[in-house]
Design an enzyme around this catalytic site. Structure first.
Site, PDB file in Angstrom:
ATOM      1  N   TYR A   1     -17.117  13.342 -16.128  1.00 50.28           N
ATOM      2  CA  TYR A   1     -17.361  14.741 -16.481  1.00 50.28           C
ATOM      3  C   TYR A   1     -17.812  14.791 -17.941  1.00 50.28           C
ATOM      4  O   TYR A   1     -18.562  13.940 -18.382  1.00 50.28           O
ATOM      5  CB  TYR A   1     -16.115  15.580 -16.187  1.00 50.28           C
ATOM      6  CG  TYR A   1     -16.394  17.050 -16.146  1.00 50.28           C
ATOM      7  CD1 TYR A   1     -17.341  17.573 -15.266  1.00 50.28           C
ATOM      8  CD2 TYR A   1     -15.735  17.931 -16.993  1.00 50.28           C
ATOM      9  CE1 TYR A   1     -17.625  18.929 -15.234  1.00 50.28           C
ATOM     10  CE2 TYR A   1     -16.000  19.294 -16.972  1.00 50.28           C
ATOM     11  CZ  TYR A   1     -16.947  19.792 -16.090  1.00 50.28           C
ATOM     12  OH  TYR A   1     -17.226  21.124 -16.068  1.00 50.28           O
TER      13      TYR A   1
ATOM     14  N   LYS B   1     -18.873  16.969  13.754  1.00 48.00           N
ATOM     15  CA  LYS B   1     -20.194  16.373  13.561  1.00 48.00           C
ATOM     16  C   LYS B   1     -20.249  15.625  12.228  1.00 48.00           C
ATOM     17  O   LYS B   1     -20.843  14.548  12.139  1.00 48.00           O
ATOM     18  CB  LYS B   1     -21.270  17.468  13.622  1.00 48.00           C
ATOM     19  CG  LYS B   1     -22.701  16.962  13.429  1.00 48.00           C
ATOM     20  CD  LYS B   1     -23.084  15.862  14.398  1.00 48.00           C
ATOM     21  CE  LYS B   1     -23.159  16.305  15.815  1.00 48.00           C
ATOM     22  NZ  LYS B   1     -24.279  17.196  16.132  1.00 48.00           N
TER      23      LYS B   1
ATOM     24  N   ASP C   1     -25.711  24.529  16.421  1.00 45.48           N
ATOM     25  CA  ASP C   1     -25.119  25.635  17.179  1.00 45.48           C
ATOM     26  C   ASP C   1     -25.603  26.998  16.684  1.00 45.48           C
ATOM     27  O   ASP C   1     -24.789  27.891  16.390  1.00 45.48           O
ATOM     28  CB  ASP C   1     -23.587  25.541  17.131  1.00 45.48           C
ATOM     29  CG  ASP C   1     -23.075  24.330  17.897  1.00 45.48           C
ATOM     30  OD1 ASP C   1     -23.866  23.719  18.637  1.00 45.48           O
ATOM     31  OD2 ASP C   1     -21.889  23.984  17.745  1.00 45.48           O
TER      32      ASP C   1
ATOM     33  N   ALA D   1     -32.078  26.494  23.321  1.00 47.71           N
ATOM     34  CA  ALA D   1     -32.724  25.563  22.397  1.00 47.71           C
ATOM     35  C   ALA D   1     -32.828  24.157  22.976  1.00 47.71           C
ATOM     36  O   ALA D   1     -33.883  23.521  22.920  1.00 47.71           O
ATOM     37  CB  ALA D   1     -31.945  25.525  21.081  1.00 47.71           C
TER      38      ALA D   1
END
Length: 264
Positions: free
Chosen positions: A39, A94, A137, A197
């Site tokens: 950082y 997923k 989806d 789809a």
């Protein structure tokens, strides 16, 4: 495979740390020097390098190995429009698959937005974070325009998995099935049950593999999609038939291939 029960599934997701994914650091962080490099002030140097050359983001950040799975929850598996938050377990799943099978880090992002223009704007705005975007989806027909626009407007790969993932795997199955049956793609009669789809993209791929347009019948919840039906969207018109049939049972007569991609 073991029979999956509701209790098994809920326990799997709840036990230990809830959910299926987490973030782990890839650099040392034990010392003050480590943290000053990770950082401030050390982080300023890669920032300036990327400002000079955006491609350096692939050198100094995880962008090149970071996927986004993005959904608005309007067409989740066989569950339908259950909302962005309710679809989160699927998107986490997923993300887990990307990690364990491809080694790709992945964030699941649930966008509570049904308006295609606003959804496109949101995804495009966050796209610099990622090396690729997996749309997931999103209901038809909006998903076709959403994918087309994002592919054109983002400078990273974008794919709608419901379309292309399903088409690729089922296309491989079709090739193998034709070989086993000793048939050619140009000769088979195809019946597609479903017009979302996945069905549209699978059928387009099958045509690219040799299936003839005149040998295809597509059905939706109202029956066979025919040229005489009014109010068809662009994608359904693409596969409308002029045959004098109206039901799935009629369509199945003398069919060689059945592709089932309907909710029921």
């Amino acid at each position: 495979m073991a029979k999956i029960t509701k209790k098994m599934a809920l326990d799997y997701h709840m036990e230990g740390k809830p959910g299926k994914i987490e973030i782990n650091p890839t650099k040392p962080y034990q010392s003050q020097t480590d943290l000053s490099l990770a950082y401030s002030p050390g982080v300023a140097y890669p920032c300036l390098e990327i400002q000079e050359n955006e491609a350096d983001a692939y050198r100094y950040t995880n962008k090149g190995n970071l996927m986004a799975v993005i959904s608005n929850g309007t067409a989740v598996l066989g569950l339908g429009n259950i909302g962005a938050l309710a679809g989160k377990p699927v998107m986490e799943g997923k993300a887990l698959l990307f990690k364990i099978f491809a080694g790709l880090d992945c964030f699941d992002i649930e966008v509570d937005e049904h308006d295609p223009e606003k959804f496109i704007h949101t995804v495009k705005a966050i796209s610099p974070t990622f090396g690729g975007i997996n749309l997931e989806d999103i209901k038809a027909p909006e998903c076709f325009e959403i994918e087309r626009r994002l592919k054109a407007e983002c400078n990273i790969p974008v794919m709608h998995d419901d379309q292309h993932g399903t088409a690729i795997i089922s296309g491989a199955g079709l090739i193998n099935a034709l070989e086993l049956q000793g048939k050619k793609a140009k000769d088979v009669r195809l019946v597609v049950n479903g017009a979302g789809a996945a069905a549209i993209c699978c059928t387009r791929l099958y045509m690219a593999l040799g299936v003839k347009r005149e040998n295809i019948v597509m059905c939706d919840s109202k029956g066979v999609i025919t040229t005489s039906r009014e109010g068809l969207n662009e994608q359904k018109r693409e596969f409308a038939t002029s045959r004098p049939i109206t039901t799935l049972a009629e369509a199945m007569k003398d069919a060689d291939v059945f592709l089932g991609l309907s909710v029921k």
